[in-house]
Scaffold this motif. Structure first.
Motif, PDB file in Angstrom:
ATOM      1  N   ILE A  43       0.672  -0.982   0.179  1.00 36.06           N
ATOM      2  CA  ILE A  43      -0.063  -0.022  -0.106  1.00 36.06           C
ATOM      3  C   ILE A  43       0.747   1.030   0.143  1.00 36.06           C
ATOM      4  CG2 ILE A  43      -1.576   1.321   1.319  1.00 36.06           C
ATOM      5  CD1 ILE A  43      -2.961  -1.345   2.083  1.00 36.06           C
ATOM      6  N   ILE A  65       1.339   4.288  -2.703  1.00 38.57           N
ATOM      7  CA  ILE A  65       1.055   5.812  -2.405  1.00 38.57           C
ATOM      8  C   ILE A  65       2.072   6.545  -2.834  1.00 38.57           C
ATOM      9  CG2 ILE A  65       0.851   7.420  -0.343  1.00 38.57           C
ATOM     10  CD1 ILE A  65      -0.388   5.061   1.200  1.00 38.57           C
ATOM     11  N   VAL A  88      -5.778   3.496  -4.340  1.00 35.95           N
ATOM     12  CA  VAL A  88      -5.188   2.431  -3.729  1.00 35.95           C
ATOM     13  C   VAL A  88      -5.729   1.184  -4.189  1.00 35.95           C
ATOM     14  CG1 VAL A  88      -4.519   1.366  -1.621  1.00 35.95           C
ATOM     15  CG2 VAL A  88      -4.214   3.633  -1.767  1.00 35.95           C
ATOM     16  N   THR A 132      -3.830  -1.962  -5.863  1.00 33.45           N
ATOM     17  CA  THR A 132      -3.443  -3.000  -5.394  1.00 33.45           C
ATOM     18  C   THR A 132      -4.558  -4.124  -4.836  1.00 33.45           C
ATOM     19  OG1 THR A 132      -4.225  -2.103  -3.138  1.00 33.45           O
ATOM     20  CG2 THR A 132      -2.010  -1.534  -3.927  1.00 33.45           C
ATOM     21  N   ILE A 181      -5.839   2.334   5.568  1.00 37.79           N
ATOM     22  CA  ILE A 181      -5.427   2.865   4.238  1.00 37.79           C
ATOM     23  C   ILE A 181      -5.591   4.511   4.478  1.00 37.79           C
ATOM     24  CG2 ILE A 181      -5.846   2.884   1.838  1.00 37.79           C
ATOM     25  CD1 ILE A 181      -6.729  -0.089   2.302  1.00 37.79           C
TER      26      ILE A 181
END
Length: 58
Positions: A16, A20, A30, A34, A50
């Motif tokens: 993650i 970013i 995100v 992902t 997140i």
């Protein structure tokens, strides 16, 4: 081993953070990068984590 943020999909904090760093600046970005938040709970367990990671790593 990096801690899992998205438990349903097994996505790690490192994955993650990489997303970013590569420009993912929202939950949607995100998710697209992902697969996080696309598991059984639909982000119920990981969305707030997140969001916090995005805020801390802008």
């Amino acid at each position: 081993m990096s801690e899992k943020v998205c438990l349903c999909k097994g996505i790690t904090k490192e994955t993650i953070l990489d997303a970013i760093k590569n420009g993912a600046d929202s939950i949607e970005a995100v998710k697209d990068a992902t697969g996080a938040t696309t598991g059984f709970c639909h982000g119920g367990r990981c969305k707030s984590t997140i969001e916090k990671l995005i805020e801390e790593n802008k």
